[in-house]
Scaffold this motif. Structure first.
Motif: not given
Length: 421
Positions: A399-421
């Protein structure tokens, strides 16, 4: 070895990076590839579905091995056509690829060989399908028989929803010919996991497991997609579960396919539900999953090309190499409106900044290069990977790398890995 890799998604970028590390490799082409794959392979302007074009290229360039990424060309018989020309390929024949190409074939095969899976029915008539669905407990699962790009499944929680799903597939042809026949099956309750095994037609070895996130939005909300992220290892997956899955599902499948005259070579992707009764089969795929492939090869410690080549040539040895004792987590960045009609042609910036983060890398899935610019060219566009000591560490890096990417027209889930955590 001269290798032709077929496909152009995140799975193929992961495979290209792994193959490129092999000391056996002398030349790597990818058809059609993407902007990221172009950094490690020469792109070939032939579509993955163009069987004749791929065959012609492989013959003209004396390719030693063709690695087939997506399911479409496998189901269409690419491996068979290559074999006729004496060219080895990683992936199953057309007959063996029916395990993914037809959900009905897969369910009937499982029934013939005593493989644990949900109760089901097969239908080519909408009225009969509705009548059967009405007799099953809710929720009930409606599946298009053929290939539907990971979108041909509806988990209906009401009778009306089941009927609408049946009519949409069979009468409105929402999935084209893939929905002309349906499989209707009971819902399996438990935790889902993706398990992968490699086979050379007779021998079979485990390759690893990952957990995918199919729903498009946080909290597993919204429609199913081809996958919005994955991580490996999954804490719920134990050595005992792997042994049971190999014994009750994978080994009977490889033996059964050989007995029925369609030996399976390649990777068997086993979609499992971990139920109170143990692992039960949801579906088979006959290729690496995406994004699971990205996290598995981020952990793999071995010569990927040697492994794939041995599978293709019937020389698979007990698993050489293995998985590093690290965790990998992939966050898929998708284009606006995905999984509907995604917005394409938008510029993506900051990829170098993201890749320079320690433990992070960015794999391309749906991109193209326009001069110095990288543009979106699909629905799932990037796979942003984090590798760390634990799933939590890998998640933080990704997610640190996701936040470094500048792409306003893109999106992602913010909870990948939630089952493990």
């Amino acid at each position: 070895m001269k290798v032709l890799l077929v496909g152009g998604g995140g799975r193929e970028h992961a495979l290209a990076l792994a193959i490129a590390k092999s000391p056996r490799l002398t030349k790597l082409w990818c058809a059609p590839g993407n902007a990221g794959i172009a950094e490690v392979a020469e792109l070939v302007p032939v579509k993955a579905e163009d069987i004749s074009g791929l065959l012609r290229f492989a013959v003209e360039h004396a390719v030693d091995l063709v690695v087939v990424g997506p399911e479409g060309p496998l189901v269409a018989g690419l491996v068979d056509r290559l074999a006729e020309k004496g060219i080895a390929a990683f992936g199953p024949t057309e007959a063996a690829a029916q395990l993914e190409g037809s959900k009905g074939f897969m369910k009937d095969f499982a029934a013939r060989h005593g493989i644990p899976t949900a109760a089901y029915g097969r239908f080519t008539n909408a009225a009969a399908a509705r009548d059967f669905a009405a007799t099953r407990p809710l929720p009930v699962v409606i599946k298009a028989d053929g290939l539907a790009a990971g979108k041909g499944v509806v988990i209906a929680t009401t009778r009306d929803e089941a009927n609408r799903a049946i009519d949409a597939a069979m009468l409105d042809r929402a999935f084209g010919n893939a929905g002309a026949e349906l499989v209707i099956e009971d819902f399996l309750d438990g935790e889902e996991i993706s398990f992968f095994a490699l086979s050379d037609g007779t021998r079979v070895v485990p390759f690893g497991a990952a957990q995918d996130h199919k729903r498009v939005f946080d909290g597993d909300k919204g429609p199913n997609t081809g996958g919005m992220g994955a991580y490996s290892p999954a804490p719920i997956w134990t050595p005992a579960m792997e042994e049971q899955t190999m014994r009750t599902i994978v080994e009977p499948t490889i033996a059964g396919m050989a007995k029925e005259g369609a030996p399976f070579r390649g990777v068997l992707f086993v979609g499992l539900m971990l139920t109170d009764n143990g692992p039960e089969l949801i579906e088979f795929n006959v290729r690496f999953g995406d994004p699971e492939c990205q996290v598995l090869f981020a952990r793999y410690d071995g010569d990927a090309l040697a492994l794939l080549d041995d599978c293709a040539r019937g020389k698979l040895n007990p698993f050489a190499g293995g998985m590093r004792d690290v965790a990998a987590l992939c966050v898929v960045m998708a284009a606006e409106n995905y999984p509907g009609d995604p917005r394409t042609g938008t510029e993506i910036r900051g990829l170098d900044r993201a890749s320079n983060i320690v433990g992070a890398s960015v794999l391309h899935a749906g991109t193209k290069r326009d001069g110095t610019r990288i543009l979106s060219a699909g629905g799932r566009v990037l796979g942003v990977l984090g590798v760390g000591a634990t799933v939590k560490d890998a998640q933080r890096i990704a997610y640190q790398a996701v936040d470094a990417i500048d792409w306003p027209e893109g999106f992602c889930r913010r909870d990948i890995g939630w089952r493990a955590l």
